[in-house]
Scaffold this motif. Structure first.
Motif, mmCIF file in Angstrom:
data_model
loop_
_atom_site.group_PDB
_atom_site.id
_atom_site.type_symbol
_atom_site.label_atom_id
_atom_site.label_comp_id
_atom_site.label_asym_id
_atom_site.label_seq_id
_atom_site.Cartn_x
_atom_site.Cartn_y
_atom_site.Cartn_z
ATOM 1 N N TYR A 143 39.757 6.181 55.755
ATOM 2 C CA TYR A 143 41.220 6.246 55.744
ATOM 3 C C TYR A 143 41.726 6.427 57.169
ATOM 4 C CZ TYR A 143 45.904 8.072 54.689
ATOM 5 O OH TYR A 143 47.251 8.279 54.629
ATOM 6 N N VAL A 175 32.230 4.812 51.526
ATOM 7 C CA VAL A 175 33.609 4.576 51.105
ATOM 8 C C VAL A 175 34.434 4.243 52.336
ATOM 9 C CG1 VAL A 175 35.608 5.542 49.918
ATOM 10 C CG2 VAL A 175 33.294 6.184 49.205
ATOM 11 N N TYR A 180 43.899 1.139 55.867
ATOM 12 C CA TYR A 180 42.472 1.326 55.645
ATOM 13 C C TYR A 180 41.670 0.373 56.531
ATOM 14 C CZ TYR A 180 43.943 4.051 51.673
ATOM 15 O OH TYR A 180 44.530 5.008 50.880
ATOM 16 N N TRP A 182 37.160 11.366 49.541
ATOM 17 C CA TRP A 182 35.879 10.666 49.606
ATOM 18 C C TRP A 182 35.864 9.618 50.716
ATOM 19 C CZ3 TRP A 182 32.334 9.706 44.938
ATOM 20 C CH2 TRP A 182 32.283 10.851 44.131
ATOM 21 N N ALA A 183 36.998 9.368 51.371
ATOM 22 C CA ALA A 183 37.067 8.345 52.410
ATOM 23 C C ALA A 183 36.062 8.644 53.515
ATOM 24 C CB ALA A 183 38.479 8.294 52.992
ATOM 25 N N GLU A 209 39.996 3.609 48.834
ATOM 26 C CA GLU A 209 38.873 4.321 48.219
ATOM 27 C C GLU A 209 38.497 3.763 46.848
ATOM 28 O OE1 GLU A 209 41.638 6.429 49.224
ATOM 29 O OE2 GLU A 209 40.806 6.545 51.227
ATOM 30 N N GLN A 238 40.841 10.597 47.494
ATOM 31 C CA GLN A 238 41.079 10.314 48.909
ATOM 32 C C GLN A 238 40.127 11.079 49.816
ATOM 33 O OE1 GLN A 238 45.144 10.774 50.133
ATOM 34 N NE2 GLN A 238 45.835 8.951 49.034
#
Length: 265
Positions: A214, A211, A220, A182-183, A128, A180
Motif C-alpha cells: 500500500y 500481498v 497500490y 496485510w499489505a 490487498e 489492509q
C-alpha cells in the motif's frame, strides 16, 4: 464436589481432588491437574515452550480451516481439531535458536478421502486481493461440481490467518479481499475441498507470495519479489544490476502516481 452417575463405573462430573470429570462431544472424560509444578527456566525448556507456542499459534489462527479440514479425523481420534493438527504436523515445526522455523510447504490443514482440485499459482491484485484459479484434476472427473472449495492464507509476519468463503468446483476461481494491514506481507496459501458428505480432501500447498504494498494515499504499487531490493535501493544500498533494472520501472510508476490527484471517496 464430584457427582457419580450410573454407579462407580459410570461417568462423573465435578472435581475430586486433582481429578475433574466433564463431557466433551457427548463423551465422558476426566483429567488431572498437577498440584505443584517445577518451573526451571532453562534454555532448553524455553526453546521447547517456543516450539509448542509456535504450533499452537498457527493452529489457533487456522481454527476455521481446521474445523472443516480435520473434523472427521479429529473426531475419530477423539481429540480437538487443533490437537490433531499438532499431532499431524509437529515434525514440520523446528526449534531454532530462540524461535521456530516452520516448513510451511509440508503442513497439512486438511486430511481426508474427498477428491481435491488442481490449484494454480496465486495472483495478487490491487487493494490487498488475491486470486486463485483451480480446475478439476484427472481424478476428480466424477466428483460433484457442487463440492465446496476453500483457500486458507497465513501471514507469518503478523501471525494472522484467513479462510476464504466457500465456492463450488464449477466456479474455478476464488478471490479473497485481505485486510489492509496485510499489505506488503509474505503469505502462504493452502487449498482443500469439502464434498457434499462433509468429507475433506488432503490440503494442497498452493504457494508463497507477497500481498501488494500500500503506497501513496490509496494507490497500490505492486512490488512482487523485489521488495527487499526496493527497500535497499531506497536506503542507498547497492543491489544487483538485474534487480535494479527490474525496480526502476516500479520507481517511475510510483513517481507518476504521486503526481496524480488524490482519489475522491
Amino acid at each position: 464436589m464430584g457427582k457419580l452417575y450410573q454407579g462407580i463405573e459410570g461417568p462423573f462430573s465435578g472435581k475430586v481432588g486433582p481429578v475433574v470429570g466433564y463431557m466433551w462431544k457427548n463423551r465422558s472424560c476426566i483429567r488431572a491437574y498437577h498440584q505443584h509444578v517445577n518451573y526451571p527456566n532453562t534454555e532448553d525448556q524455553q526453546q521447547q515452550r517456543n516450539w509448542f507456542v509456535g504450533m499452537v499459534r498457527f493452529a489457533s489462527q487456522a481454527t476455521d480451516a481446521l474445523k472443516l479440514g480435520l473434523a472427521n479425523m479429529a473426531n475419530a481420534a477423539r481429540m480437538t481439531e487443533g490437537n490433531y493438527f499438532i499431532l499431524k504436523n509437529k515434525q514440520h515445526f523446528h526449534r531454532e535458536n530462540n524461535g521456530v522455523r516452520i516448513d510451511y510447504e509440508n503442513l497439512q490443514i486438511a486430511v481426508g478421502s474427498a477428491t481435491d482440485v488442481y490449484f494454480h499459482k496465486p495472483h495478487f491484485g490491487e487493494k490487498e486481493t488475491v486470486i486463485v484459479d483451480f480446475e478439476k484434476n484427472s481424478l476428480s472427473l466424477k466428483a460433484s461440481s457442487d463440492d465446496r472449495v476453500y483457500v486458507y492464507i497465513y501471514a507469518p509476519g503478523i501471525a494472522e490467518g484467513l479462510l476464504s468463503a466457500p465456492t463450488t468446483r464449477r466456479s474455478k476461481q476464488i478471490q479473497m479481499a485481505l485486510p489492509q494491514n496485510w499489505a506488503g506481507q509474505e503469505v502462504h496459501l493452502y487449498g482443500f475441498v469439502v464434498d457434499n458428505d462433509g468429507r475433506a480432501s488432503n490440503s494442497t500447498y498452493i504457494g508463497v507470495g507477497r500481498v501488494n504494498h500500500y503506497e501513496d494515499r490509496g494507490r497500490y504499487i505492486p512490488l512482487d519479489n523485489n521488495w527487499q531490493e526496493f527497500v535497499d535501493l531506497a536506503n542507498g544500498k547497492e543491489v544487483p544490476a538485474k534487480s535494479k533494472e527490474a525496480i526502476i520501472p516500479t520507481i517511475k510508476l510510483a513517481t507518476e502516481k504521486a503526481k496524480e490527484p488524490p482519489e475522491v471517496p
